[in-house]
Design an enzyme around this catalytic site. Structure first.
Site, PDB file in Angstrom:
ATOM      1  N   HIS A 134      -3.105  -3.236  -3.863  1.00 37.70           N
ATOM      2  CA  HIS A 134      -3.269  -2.358  -5.020  1.00 37.70           C
ATOM      3  C   HIS A 134      -4.479  -2.752  -5.855  1.00 37.70           C
ATOM      4  O   HIS A 134      -4.853  -3.934  -5.954  1.00 37.70           O
ATOM      5  CB  HIS A 134      -1.990  -2.304  -5.862  1.00 37.70           C
ATOM      6  N   ASP A 172      -4.996  -2.088  -9.159  1.00 37.55           N
ATOM      7  CA  ASP A 172      -4.774  -2.290 -10.588  1.00 37.55           C
ATOM      8  C   ASP A 172      -4.234  -3.697 -10.803  1.00 37.55           C
ATOM      9  O   ASP A 172      -3.796  -4.365  -9.860  1.00 37.55           O
ATOM     10  CB  ASP A 172      -3.803  -1.237 -11.147  1.00 37.55           C
ATOM     11  N   ASP A 232      -3.204 -11.259  -7.074  1.00 40.75           N
ATOM     12  CA  ASP A 232      -2.361 -10.073  -7.270  1.00 40.75           C
ATOM     13  C   ASP A 232      -3.171  -8.983  -7.962  1.00 40.75           C
ATOM     14  O   ASP A 232      -3.100  -8.831  -9.169  1.00 40.75           O
ATOM     15  CB  ASP A 232      -1.122 -10.449  -8.085  1.00 40.75           C
ATOM     16  N   GLU A 281       0.202   0.291  -8.967  1.00 41.82           N
ATOM     17  CA  GLU A 281       1.348  -0.488  -8.506  1.00 41.82           C
ATOM     18  C   GLU A 281       2.011  -1.249  -9.634  1.00 41.82           C
ATOM     19  O   GLU A 281       3.219  -1.485  -9.606  1.00 41.82           O
ATOM     20  CB  GLU A 281       0.898  -1.468  -7.410  1.00 41.82           C
ATOM     21  N   GLU A 282       1.240  -1.639 -10.647  1.00 45.32           N
ATOM     22  CA  GLU A 282       1.737  -2.574 -11.655  1.00 45.32           C
ATOM     23  C   GLU A 282       2.584  -1.930 -12.748  1.00 45.32           C
ATOM     24  O   GLU A 282       3.187  -2.639 -13.546  1.00 45.32           O
ATOM     25  CB  GLU A 282       0.567  -3.324 -12.309  1.00 45.32           C
TER      26      GLU A 282
END
Length: 311
Positions: A97, A99, A129, A163-164
């Site tokens: 991802h 973001d 991440d 995603e976050e």
């Protein structure tokens, strides 16, 4: 397999670090915390495309099939495909991802929005991440485009937006699934490339967001007996709900077998209220949080029990 390893060779560290430097340099603009911070994932897409388009069918420079899919302006996803020789055979890497969670520079010993290199350590918001994974899989697809090995399986990489945070939907992988763009991935192994660490991860806890809205009665804090304090009600209610959750979903024996760091959890992470003076008991408040559920329990069962507890 050895032949493929020889053809692909080792990771090109200089290329990887250069790409990661560019990507981490965008991390300030892909923080995901609406409504204040809405990421512009296309800033990351731009750098991935700069690496891959020279080896794509788009430019005629290579075999990579690149599909930039957007549902909101500046918030794109990217599907990159390296065709195999046998129809129906497929292997995919999904979940990289573009973001990140928020970062307050005042809390960091270095600038979180630029890549810092300390020996073999790479530091910056998103290195694990998940912008580091974005760069790594980009380098893999680039190497496939450069070397053009004959593979039986088609290799697909899916870089996703949003995603976050789940407060805004229809942007990332949920929209790709809804449109059927990932259907063919069901034909082979799929690796979800989003672990906030450095080793392979074969399972993780799913996330269920929740909100508890509490209504009380507004009044001056000097006369609390004339108010109904929603903050206190919320704390008491949440304590009971958590107690029921941990009774219904205790640590599962399989979690140790698969090396889960924690069992299933349910906790608050945010608290909001309409505002007012410190000497004023508010009329309402909202507690928000998430459930992190290991794969050994049913999501529907958890949701049903939480809704029953709040009912």
């Amino acid at each position: 397999m050895a032949d493929i390893e020889q053809i692909l060779g080792d990771l090109n560290k200089d290329s990887f670090v250069s790409l990661l430097t560019n990507i981490i340099g965008e991390s300030k603009y892909v923080q995901n915390n609406p409504p204040d911070l809405i990421p512009e994932e296309d800033r990351i897409v731009k750098h991935v495309l700069n690496s891959l388009l020279p080896y794509s069918t788009t430019t005629g420079g290579g075999p990579l099939i690149v599909n930039h899919v957007s549902y909101y302006p500046q918030r794109g996803n990217l599907i990159v495909e390296y065709p195999g020789t046998e129809q129906g055979k497929i292997l995919s890497f999904v979940g990289m991802h573009m973001d990140v969670v928020t970062a307050n520079p005042n809390d960091w010993e270095f600038d979180p929005f630029s890549l810092s290199i300390d020996g073999e350590k790479l530091c910056g918001r998103g290195t694990t991440d998940c912008l580091g994974h974005v760069a790594l899989v980009t380098e893999l697809m680039k190497k496939l485009g450069e070397t053009k090995p004959k593979l039986k399986s088609t290799v697909v990489a899916v870089f996703i937006a949003n995603e976050e945070n789940s407060s805004i939907t229809g942007v990332g992988v949920d929209a790709l699934v809804k449109d059927g763009l990932l259907n063919k991935l069901k034909g082979g192994p799929l690796f979800w490339i989003d672990t906030a660490d450095k080793q392979p991860c074969i399972g993780t806890g799913g996330m269920i967001p929740w909100k508890l809205h509490v209504t009380g009665k507004l009044f001056h804090s000097g006369l609390p007996h004339k108010a109904i304090n929603p903050l206190e009600l919320g704390m008491e209610a949440l304590k009971e709900i958590q107690s029921r959750f941990y009774k219904d979903f205790p640590p599962h024996k399989e979690e140790q077998v698969y090396g889960f760091a924690t069992p299933s959890t349910m906790k608050p992470t945010q608290w909001s209220y309409p505002g007012g003076g410190i000497n004023q008991i508010p009329a309402e408040c909202t507690i928000s949080g998430d459930v992190r559920l290991t794969p050994f329990y049913s999501v529907k069962d958890v949701m049903s029990k939480l809704q029953t507890a709040c009912g």
